[in-house]
Scaffold this motif. Structure first.
Motif, PDB file in Angstrom:
ATOM      1  N   ARG A 166       0.829  -1.215   0.000  1.00 60.70           N
ATOM      2  CA  ARG A 166       0.000   0.000   0.000  1.00 60.70           C
ATOM      3  C   ARG A 166       0.858   1.258   0.000  1.00 60.70           C
ATOM      4  O   ARG A 166       0.529   2.249  -0.659  1.00 60.70           O
ATOM      5  N   LEU A 167       1.958   1.238   0.736  1.00 58.23           N
ATOM      6  CA  LEU A 167       2.841   2.393   0.750  1.00 58.23           C
ATOM      7  C   LEU A 167       3.525   2.573  -0.606  1.00 58.23           C
ATOM      8  O   LEU A 167       3.695   3.709  -1.082  1.00 58.23           O
ATOM      9  N   ALA A 168       3.904   1.481  -1.229  1.00 61.37           N
ATOM     10  CA  ALA A 168       4.523   1.569  -2.549  1.00 61.37           C
ATOM     11  C   ALA A 168       3.548   2.151  -3.573  1.00 61.37           C
ATOM     12  O   ALA A 168       3.937   2.960  -4.425  1.00 61.37           O
ATOM     13  N   ALA A 169       2.284   1.766  -3.478  1.00 57.98           N
ATOM     14  CA  ALA A 169       1.278   2.338  -4.375  1.00 57.98           C
ATOM     15  C   ALA A 169       1.093   3.826  -4.104  1.00 57.98           C
ATOM     16  O   ALA A 169       0.935   4.631  -5.034  1.00 57.98           O
ATOM     17  N   LEU A 170       1.132   4.204  -2.834  1.00 57.13           N
ATOM     18  CA  LEU A 170       0.970   5.607  -2.455  1.00 57.13           C
ATOM     19  C   LEU A 170       2.101   6.459  -3.014  1.00 57.13           C
ATOM     20  O   LEU A 170       1.873   7.580  -3.495  1.00 57.13           O
ATOM     21  N   TYR A 171       3.334   5.931  -2.962  1.00 57.02           N
ATOM     22  CA  TYR A 171       4.500   6.716  -3.365  1.00 57.02           C
ATOM     23  C   TYR A 171       5.012   6.366  -4.763  1.00 57.02           C
ATOM     24  O   TYR A 171       6.074   6.842  -5.168  1.00 57.02           O
ATOM     25  N   ASP A 172       4.274   5.528  -5.480  1.00 60.27           N
ATOM     26  CA  ASP A 172       4.585   5.196  -6.874  1.00 60.27           C
ATOM     27  C   ASP A 172       5.993   4.611  -7.010  1.00 60.27           C
ATOM     28  O   ASP A 172       6.832   5.096  -7.775  1.00 60.27           O
ATOM     29  N   CYS A 173       6.230   3.561  -6.236  1.00 62.64           N
ATOM     30  CA  CYS A 173       7.496   2.841  -6.337  1.00 62.64           C
ATOM     31  C   CYS A 173       7.218   1.354  -6.161  1.00 62.64           C
ATOM     32  O   CYS A 173       6.075   0.957  -5.911  1.00 62.64           O
ATOM     33  N   ARG A 174       8.218   0.522  -6.297  1.00 61.56           N
ATOM     34  CA  ARG A 174       8.048  -0.911  -6.082  1.00 61.56           C
ATOM     35  C   ARG A 174       8.232  -1.240  -4.603  1.00 61.56           C
ATOM     36  O   ARG A 174       9.038  -0.586  -3.910  1.00 61.56           O
ATOM     37  N   PRO A 175       7.547  -2.242  -4.074  1.00 64.34           N
ATOM     38  CA  PRO A 175       7.687  -2.581  -2.654  1.00 64.34           C
ATOM     39  C   PRO A 175       9.130  -2.839  -2.235  1.00 64.34           C
ATOM     40  O   PRO A 175       9.525  -2.476  -1.129  1.00 64.34           O
ATOM     41  N   ALA A 197      -2.035  12.896   8.571  1.00 60.52           N
ATOM     42  CA  ALA A 197      -2.558  13.085   9.932  1.00 60.52           C
ATOM     43  C   ALA A 197      -2.362  11.854  10.808  1.00 60.52           C
ATOM     44  O   ALA A 197      -3.235  11.485  11.591  1.00 60.52           O
ATOM     45  N   LEU A 198      -1.176  11.219  10.707  1.00 62.41           N
ATOM     46  CA  LEU A 198      -0.903   9.997  11.460  1.00 62.41           C
ATOM     47  C   LEU A 198       0.414  10.111  12.236  1.00 62.41           C
ATOM     48  O   LEU A 198       1.166   9.140  12.367  1.00 62.41           O
ATOM     49  N   ALA A 199       0.692  11.291  12.780  1.00 60.29           N
ATOM     50  CA  ALA A 199       1.963  11.501  13.486  1.00 60.29           C
ATOM     51  C   ALA A 199       2.124  10.529  14.655  1.00 60.29           C
ATOM     52  O   ALA A 199       3.238  10.091  14.957  1.00 60.29           O
ATOM     53  N   GLY A 200       1.036  10.192  15.323  1.00 59.95           N
ATOM     54  CA  GLY A 200       1.111   9.362  16.511  1.00 59.95           C
ATOM     55  C   GLY A 200       1.506   7.921  16.253  1.00 59.95           C
ATOM     56  O   GLY A 200       1.964   7.234  17.174  1.00 59.95           O
ATOM     57  N   VAL A 201       1.363   7.429  15.015  1.00 52.61           N
ATOM     58  CA  VAL A 201       1.739   6.031  14.744  1.00 52.61           C
ATOM     59  C   VAL A 201       3.221   5.897  14.436  1.00 52.61           C
ATOM     60  O   VAL A 201       3.755   4.782  14.403  1.00 52.61           O
ATOM     61  N   ARG A 202       3.918   7.037  14.195  1.00 50.83           N
ATOM     62  CA  ARG A 202       5.359   7.046  13.944  1.00 50.83           C
ATOM     63  C   ARG A 202       5.743   6.102  12.817  1.00 50.83           C
ATOM     64  O   ARG A 202       6.473   5.122  13.013  1.00 50.83           O
ATOM     65  N   LEU A 203       5.272   6.405  11.611  1.00 50.31           N
ATOM     66  CA  LEU A 203       5.629   5.566  10.480  1.00 50.31           C
ATOM     67  C   LEU A 203       6.123   6.434   9.325  1.00 50.31           C
ATOM     68  O   LEU A 203       5.431   7.336   8.870  1.00 50.31           O
ATOM     69  N   GLY A 204       7.349   6.150   8.900  1.00 52.50           N
ATOM     70  CA  GLY A 204       7.931   6.825   7.755  1.00 52.50           C
ATOM     71  C   GLY A 204       8.647   5.813   6.895  1.00 52.50           C
ATOM     72  O   GLY A 204       8.820   4.648   7.292  1.00 52.50           O
ATOM     73  N   VAL A 205       9.086   6.226   5.710  1.00 56.06           N
ATOM     74  CA  VAL A 205       9.712   5.281   4.796  1.00 56.06           C
ATOM     75  C   VAL A 205      10.947   5.902   4.150  1.00 56.06           C
ATOM     76  O   VAL A 205      11.060   7.118   4.001  1.00 56.06           O
ATOM     77  N   ALA A 206      11.864   5.017   3.791  1.00 60.51           N
ATOM     78  CA  ALA A 206      12.975   5.362   2.910  1.00 60.51           C
ATOM     79  C   ALA A 206      12.719   4.664   1.588  1.00 60.51           C
ATOM     80  O   ALA A 206      12.362   3.478   1.554  1.00 60.51           O
ATOM     81  N   ILE A 207      12.899   5.385   0.484  1.00 58.67           N
ATOM     82  CA  ILE A 207      12.646   4.855  -0.854  1.00 58.67           C
ATOM     83  C   ILE A 207      13.920   5.021  -1.668  1.00 58.67           C
ATOM     84  O   ILE A 207      14.475   6.124  -1.749  1.00 58.67           O
ATOM     85  N   GLY A 208      14.390   3.933  -2.259  1.00 57.72           N
ATOM     86  CA  GLY A 208      15.629   4.024  -3.024  1.00 57.72           C
ATOM     87  C   GLY A 208      15.927   2.751  -3.791  1.00 57.72           C
ATOM     88  O   GLY A 208      15.051   1.889  -3.972  1.00 57.72           O
ATOM     89  N   ASP A 209      17.148   2.628  -4.237  1.00 58.67           N
ATOM     90  CA  ASP A 209      17.621   1.448  -4.926  1.00 58.67           C
ATOM     91  C   ASP A 209      17.342   0.201  -4.082  1.00 58.67           C
ATOM     92  O   ASP A 209      17.591   0.189  -2.871  1.00 58.67           O
TER      93      ASP A 209
END
Length: 357
Positions: free
Chosen positions: A62-71, A218-230
């Motif tokens: 779902r995050l990959a779809a949101l950010y238009d990258c591969r999982p 609006a989900l600061a409290g769940v503390r979820l972020g991503v790194a996207i790269g090679d």
């Protein structure tokens, strides 16, 4: 074009990391491999007696779809802060490594480097009195001269609100090919009109982009972020990550939020914030003792005052708490004001301007 994994610390190139009980994709209906409690806690209503999946497939998809990258290009973690820390661990040899930052900027880049024993090379943003800009040539020169392996660009900038143009990011990545990773922190990207640096990754593999669900979603409290790269670089970061970085209740909430809230609703929230940002900035320019209100592509405005302490005190007296950024380089007279709801912004305007615009 060099492979970004060639820049990984030499002592970590064969590092396998810790393999947790959830690392192996085993099949069974009696799970006795992780020394978990046999009976649930009274507060457990979702199976939290079990260790969570380190990188849940549904979440990554779902995050990959949101950010238009591969999982496989994406690593989920405890906010962007964890991704910053992992990058410093993986690419900076303690006591020898170096990073480049552009102050004033997000403080965690320098904090992570200093905790790791890496040098921090600062190439300050250029302030022409109307806006901030990044001197890309100076950043590249500093990175090459210091043998830095990481360059952190915050775009939109925090606390400055400025954008680093994609052409500049591309140019920097080209100059640093085989020498450094260019990390573009896009925590506030949804509030900007410029495209994401993710669009450059197909041509420049030494670009890593950080994104977060804390702001626009609006989900600061769940503390979820991503790194996207090679994908190979992401695999290395995963080996450096703690065994169970994503608490199961947080993953469940994020998956539900991404599934239940239409993208149009998120966009509407962002549009409302941008509209209020411009209204707030325009009103603040009329405030007595206001030196400058910088243009912003984020969900906040940065303002300079003749007397920042008096402005800070006036806001506190009105029950409004803003971010005092005067300790940051070059911002000894500045406050950062997050864009709130219309009624909250009215209170800021009333406290500083004297009337609601």
């Amino acid at each position: 074009m060099s492979a970004p994994v060639d820049l990984i610390r030499a002592d970590l190139r064969d590092f396998a990391g810790y393999r947790s009980a959830r690392s192996d994709r085993l099949v069974g209906d009696v799970w006795l491999n992780a020394n978990e409690a046999a009976w649930p806690n009274a507060a457990d209503d979702g199976g939290v007696r079990r260790y969570p999946d380190p990188q849940p497939e549904t979440l990554r998809t779902r995050l990959a779809a949101l950010y238009d990258c591969r999982p496989e290009q994406l690593l989920a973690g405890r906010g962007s802060d964890e991704a910053i820390d992992l990058l410093v661990r993986a690419f900076c040899t303690p006591g020898q490594g170096a990073i480049v930052i552009t102050s004033p900027t997000f403080g965690m880049y320098a904090v992570s480097a200093k905790l790791h024993g890496a040098r921090v090379v600062d190439v300050p943003l250029v302030d022409d009195g109307r806006a901030f800009r990044c001197d890309i040539d100076a950043v590249a020169d500093a990175a090459l001269a210091s043998n830095a392996t990481l360059v952190f660009l915050c775009s939109p900038g925090n606390p400055t609100g400025d954008i680093v143009p994609l052409d500049a990011v591309r140019t920097l990545a080209e100059r640093l090919d085989g020498r450094a990773i260019v990390v573009v922190d896009e925590a506030y990207q949804e509030f900007a009109s410029a495209p994401s640096a993710i669009t450059l990754q197909a041509e420049r593999s030494n670009i890593v982009v950080l994104r977060t669900l804390s702001k626009a979603h609006a989900l600061a409290g769940v503390r979820l972020g991503v790194a996207i790269g090679d994908a190979d670089l992401i695999a290395v970061l995963r080996r450096c990550q703690a065994p169970y970085p994503l608490p199961a209740p947080c993953v469940t909430l994020v998956e539900r939020a991404l599934a239940d809230e239409p993208l149009a609703t998120t966009r509407a929230r962002v549009t409302a914030s941008v509209r209020e940002r411009e209204r707030l900035a325009e009103a603040l320019r009329e405030a007595p003792g206001m030196r400058c209100v910088y243009p912003s592509s984020s969900n906040f405005v940065l303002a300079r005052f003749d007397d920042a302490q008096s402005a800070f005190d006036a806001l506190l007296a009105a029950g409004v708490v803003v971010r005092d950024v005067r300790a940051q380089p070059g911002l000894g007279d500045a406050l950062r004001i997050t864009v709130g709801r219309p009624d909250e912004n009215d209170r800021v305007i009333a406290a500083l301007v004297g009337a609601v615009a």
